[in-house]
Design an enzyme around this catalytic site. Structure first.
Site, PDB file in Angstrom:
ATOM      1  CD  GLU A 174      -2.660  -1.360   2.556  1.00 38.55           C
ATOM      2  OE1 GLU A 174      -2.533  -0.512   3.452  1.00 38.55           O
ATOM      3  OE2 GLU A 174      -3.538  -2.228   2.570  1.00 38.55           O
ATOM      4  CB  CYS A 258      -8.830   2.532   7.619  1.00 45.73           C
ATOM      5  SG  CYS A 258      -8.245   1.712   6.121  1.00 45.73           S
TER       6      CYS A 258
HETATM    7 ZN   LIG Z   1      -8.202   3.214   4.391  1.00 43.56          ZN
END
Ligand SMILES: [Zn+2]
Length: 489
Positions: A174, A258
């Site tokens: 990521e 998230c």
């Molecule tokens: Zn996120």
């Protein structure tokens, strides 16, 4: 993924506990500021006091812990702003200063953040760290922090920013890729990273008073951040690619959830990004229909703004001070309205536009003399004074720096702050991913009130483009932001 442990094996090292604490601190500060209720704030302060008693340079404390997923630094800075307790700010700086060296790029700990020049590692963590550094810099005056985050920002704006304002090119980790590595179909561009990018750019604007940071903030906001949520508010993207083959759809929730929470806390905070104030300077950063009440010096000033922005660049601001008062209104003229596609030179418009913004106060035309992206109107304002700013929004073609291999020979379309895409839903029988935009194609913009909750679409001879943020709201589809073009050199 863990780097070498710098402390004495404490479990919290490089883990998520301090990330959770940071979000609690942010929520508590926001809740207190919005309601005046101390319940959640008192819970947060108890935890912050525990952190201050546990971590720090003193002999009886745990040393050198690296928050594994940054955000506690921003949270502590917020608690300092709310309470004035300097120990919260000291702990925020401690967590940053004790980070690195000898760790890894993934955790922004291979070298000390203050010595860093590149954006590295997990993009959300990085964005939160850089935001926390900007907070500490603003609150302590640490010049070495300012220089570090300026260097890192130049690296992102110049080599690592998607045209949608997204950051983080590589799904595995990521994370940020190397300079100019910006693949479209496999772009990661996590929604949280776009939010973090806006946090960071807002803070850099507050530090420097320069509109280039708001240009980046606006690009992310209207494109790669807003794409993170569906038009009905029930679906979320974790990953925001710039090209899709028909397999991508938003989800109602994620195991690691998230992004939905980040969108739902960011959007209600948006009014706080429209204006900024420094002494007797009132900055108008983002344009949107709104009413605001702002204290400037000892005067209460109400501002009424009427506009259809981002679909139309006509902005009418009416000023209502409680008594006539002298202050300066600084209006941002976006980079895209000044023939600068993006600060940092990563993107440029194919053609120069001669369409210039115009400005009037009451009946008088005002010259547009820009300083750091703002035109300043300094005068004695009285009730009912009206500002008319007209920002032309022609359809623009954008090309990327030739070093970006994925975009070579391709153009993207932008009108105002909105980046467009081709979606197969609007273009049946066409392979949108290999569509070639003819050179000098005439394109028209038109508002479609019944489409996608009301959007300005772009039409050419045989295609229709929609705002990127609105794609994937009508079932699965193929999509492309960058189109092949012989003009792209
Ligand atoms: Zn996120």
């Amino acid at each position: 993924m863990r780097g070498p442990a710098p402390s004495d094996g404490k479990e919290v090292d490089l883990s998520h506990e301090l990330y959770n604490a940071g979000h609690l601190f942010e929520a508590a500060a926001a809740n207190y500021q919005a309601t005046g209720d101390r319940h959640l704030l008192d819970v947060a302060l108890k935890e912050a006091d525990l952190l201050c008693a546990t971590f720090g340079p003193e002999a009886n404390k745990v040393h050198g812990v690296w928050p594994g997923h940054e955000v506690v630094e921003m949270g502590l800075a917020k608690l300092y702003r709310v309470t004035g307790e300097s120990k919260y700010l000291r702990l925020a700086k401690y967590f940053i200063d004790y980070r690195g060296p000898c760790g890894d790029d993934y955790h922004q700990s291979r070298i000390k953040p203050v010595n860093e020049s590149r954006a590295v590692g997990h993009a959300v963590r990085a964005g939160y760290l850089y935001s926390g550094m900007a907070d500490v810099a603003a609150l302590t005056g640490a010049r070495d922090y300012v220089r570090a985050i300026d260097r890192i920002w130049n690296d992102v704006a110049g080599t690592k920013l998607y045209v949608t304002g997204g950051i983080g090119a590589i799904p595995d980790g990521e994370k940020f890729g190397p300079a100019y590595f910006l693949p479209n179909k496999t772009a990661y561009c996590e929604t949280c990273a776009a939010v973090a990018n806006d946090f960071w750019n807002e803070r850099l604007f507050l530090l420097h008073g320069d509109a280039q940071y708001v240009d980046v903030l606006e690009r992310a906001l209207y494109n790669g951040l807003l794409s993170g949520v569906s038009l009905d508010g029930k679906g979320f993207f974790y990953v925001n690619p710039l090209e899709a083959d028909g397999a991508v759809a938003r989800s109602p929730w994620f195991g690691c959830a998230c992004c939905p929470g980040n969108i739902t806390r960011f959007l209600p905070s948006l009014p706080g990004y429209l204006y900024a104030q420094s002494g007797k300077d009132l900055y108008v950063n983002l344009y949107a229909a709104n009413e605001a009440e702002i204290k400037i010096g000892n005067r209460a000033v109400k501002i009424t703004e009427e506009t259809r922005y981002p679909w139309d660049g006509a902005v009418k601001l009416t000023v209502h001070p409680d008594e006539p008062a002298r202050f300066t209104i600084k209006l941002r003229v976006p980079g895209w309205a000044r023939n600068e596609a993006a600060p940092g030179g990563l993107y440029r418009f194919v053609e120069h536009s001669d369409a210039e913004p115009t400005l009037k106060v009451n009946d008088g035309t005002q010259p547009i003399k820009l300083e750091r992206g703002y035109v300043s109107l300094k005068r004695k304002w009285k009730d009912g004074d009206t500002i008319y700013l007209e920002i032309p929004m022609p359809v623009r073609r954008i090309v990327a720096n030739q070093a970006v291999e994925a975009d070579r020979g391709r153009v993207a379309l932008q009108r105002g702050p909105i980046v467009y895409c081709l979606e197969s839903t609007d273009n049946s029988g066409m392979d949108v991913r290999s569509f070639a935009l003819p050179a000098n194609e005439e394109m028209r913009a038109g508002f479609e009130p019944g489409l996608l909750h009301g959007v300005e679409v772009l039409r050419g001879t045989n295609f229709q483009a929609i705002p990127y943020y609105a794609w994937a709201n009508r079932g699965k589809s193929e999509m492309a932001v960058w189109m092949r073009s012989s003009e792209a050199r």
